[in-house]
Design an enzyme around this catalytic site. Structure first.
Site, PDB file in Angstrom:
ATOM      1  N   LYS A 180      -7.061  -2.795   6.285  1.00  0.00           N
ATOM      2  CA  LYS A 180      -5.747  -2.270   5.872  1.00  0.00           C
ATOM      3  C   LYS A 180      -5.018  -3.303   5.000  1.00  0.00           C
ATOM      4  O   LYS A 180      -5.557  -4.356   4.696  1.00  0.00           O
ATOM      5  CB  LYS A 180      -4.939  -1.866   7.103  1.00  0.00           C
ATOM      6  CG  LYS A 180      -5.662  -0.868   8.029  1.00  0.00           C
ATOM      7  CD  LYS A 180      -5.926   0.482   7.383  1.00  0.00           C
ATOM      8  CE  LYS A 180      -6.929   1.328   8.134  1.00  0.00           C
ATOM      9  NZ  LYS A 180      -6.469   2.051   9.279  1.00  0.00           N
TER      10      LYS A 180
HETATM   11  C1  LIG Z   1      -6.928   3.065  10.346  1.00  0.00           C
HETATM   12  C2  LIG Z   1      -6.174   4.309  10.584  1.00  0.00           C
HETATM   13  C3  LIG Z   1      -5.702   4.679  11.852  1.00  0.00           C
HETATM   14  C4  LIG Z   1      -6.081   3.933  13.099  1.00  0.00           C
HETATM   15  O1  LIG Z   1      -5.791   2.588  13.089  1.00  0.00           O
HETATM   16  P1  LIG Z   1      -6.680   1.578  13.978  1.00  0.00           P
HETATM   17  O2  LIG Z   1      -5.894   0.310  13.907  1.00  0.00           O
HETATM   18  O3  LIG Z   1      -8.034   1.476  13.351  1.00  0.00           O
HETATM   19  O4  LIG Z   1      -6.730   2.128  15.367  1.00  0.00           O
HETATM   20  C5  LIG Z   1      -4.922   5.804  11.963  1.00  0.00           C
HETATM   21  N1  LIG Z   1      -4.633   6.568  10.896  1.00  0.00           N
HETATM   22  C6  LIG Z   1      -5.082   6.272   9.666  1.00  0.00           C
HETATM   23  C7  LIG Z   1      -4.704   7.145   8.525  1.00  0.00           C
HETATM   24  C8  LIG Z   1      -5.880   5.149   9.467  1.00  0.00           C
HETATM   25  O5  LIG Z   1      -6.345   4.865   8.246  1.00  0.00           O
END
Ligand SMILES: *Cc1c(COP(=O)(O)O)cnc(C)c1O
Length: 375
Positions: A180
């Site tokens: 991210k």
């Molecule tokens: C990555 C992601 C999540 C979940 O986040 P994690 O930290 O991996 O649990 C939820 N929604 C979207 C759109 C994502 O890209």
């Protein structure tokens, strides 16, 4: 293999983590408090509750919103499964509304067509980092007495009509997974301006424990006393992770600028390729580009995906429409429900995009892609 996304960790991050490890606190200490204050400030919200993942953040947000059996949560199929499953863990029914065919974001008109007296939450996702049209989603939600959740796993640092992501919806969730825009290794956060939502989010993420004496049922017990008004889970982020997050947050503007430069270079270098459709940007959006989602036309997505992988370029497909997964099929959801999302899925490939990607590496991606397409 060149990844589609990855973290950028520098010496300052390493030092920040090392400092916590030899301090008095490994968890629920000053780094968590400082990280939460900094995240809230950055998002333009009064409160931030840090937690162990973006998935946990969604589960917490739906808990705070009071989502339960008999309620409906409207969301997009063009997302990671956690946007939907977080509501299902509370016993709610998920209703999928289709996306805008160009941005990949939840279409307010499609939402308006499926709202009902049971709608408790409208949950948008800022696909690829571009904000969903939250003013329109909020207008629909508040007209019917529902709340908005913004899954901002892709979009920390983005702005919508000049406002930061975190100040738009009733509840906003971030993910700090390594791919991210910034990372705590695993981690997430829930932001809100509403004091009552913040209390419920905070309690749910710490086993349901309340330490607010003014709300106790048995307020005359001693200083050891606390109460559990509703059950929760242990979703607390550690100080080790929070220290990394605080260090990373200081670099978010730099990460955003690098991602913007990569996005602009892809747009420029691929503009003349007829076999591709490039992402659209709304005039009111200033995204932190988490993904560069390109659409491969003419039924060639699979071929292009496989050839890029063979060339050592770690592309990804974001996303499989959520309701195509067997767990949803078994509940009666059927293919064909959201045609825009399904068409988007059939064409989409995410090209490598991350702050540490060099222009030379990006040029290799562009060159390889053009070669595969004969463009
Ligand atoms: C990555 C992601 C999540 C979940 O986040 P994690 O930290 O991996 O649990 C939820 N929604 C979207 C759109 C994502 O890209």
């Amino acid at each position: 293999m060149l990844p589609y996304g990855r973290q950028w960790i520098d010496e300052a991050d390493v030092a920040a983590v090392a400092e916590v490890l030899t301090s008095d606190w490994l968890t629920t200490g000053p780094w968590v408090r400082d990280f939460e204050h900094a995240i809230a400030a950055r998002g333009g919200a009064k409160h931030a509750i840090s937690c162990t993942s973006g998935t946990a953040a969604l589960h917490i947000a739906y808990a705070a919103a009071g989502v339960g059996p008999g309620d409906e949560v409207i969301t997009t199929p063009m997302t990671y499964v956690a946007t939907a499953s977080g509501a299902m863990h509370h016993g709610a029914t998920v209703v999928f509304a289709d996306i805008e065919e160009d941005t990949g974001n939840l279409d307010p008109e499609a939402v308006d067509a499926v709202v009902s007296s049971r709608t408790k939450v409208i949950a948008g996702v800022d696909y690829a980092g571009q904000p969903v049209d939250m003013d329109r989603l909020s207008a629909i939600a508040h007209r019917i007495g529902a709340l908005t959740v913004e899954d901002a796993a892709h979009s920390i640092g983005s702005t919508y009509k000049g406002r930061p992501i975190g100040s738009l919806a009733d509840l906003t969730t971030y993910s700090f997974f390594p791919t991210k825009n910034m990372t705590t290794a695993e981690g997430g956060a829930v932001l809100t301006d509403d004091d009552a939502l913040a209390v419920r989010a905070n309690e749910f993420h710490t086993i349901g424990v309340s330490r607010d004496r003014s709300t106790y049922r048995h307020p005359d017990e001693g200083a050891w006393w606390y109460e559990v008004p509703a059950i929760g889970l242990n979703y607390r982020l550690s100080d080790v992770h929070a220290a990394l997050g605080l260090s990373q947050l200081g670099k978010l503007d730099d990460f955003k600028a690098r991602r913007a430069a990569l996005f602009a270079r892809y747009q420029e270098a691929l503009a003349d390729v007829d076999e591709l459709r490039l992402p659209t940007v709304r005039p009111w959006a200033d995204p932190t580009w988490h993904l560069y989602p390109v659409r491969v036309l003419g039924g060639r997505r699979r071929e292009v995906f496989e050839k890029l992988r063979e060339a050592g370029i770690g592309v990804q497909v974001n996303y499989i429409p959520v309701y195509w997964h067997p767990v949803f099929e078994d509940l009666g959801y059927r293919q064909g429900m959201c045609p825009n999302a399904e068409q988007f899925y059939r064409e989409e490939i995410s090209l490598p995009t991350f702050a540490a990607l060099s222009f030379a590496e990006q040029d290799r991606v562009i060159g390889t892609l053009r070669e595969i397409l004969g463009a």
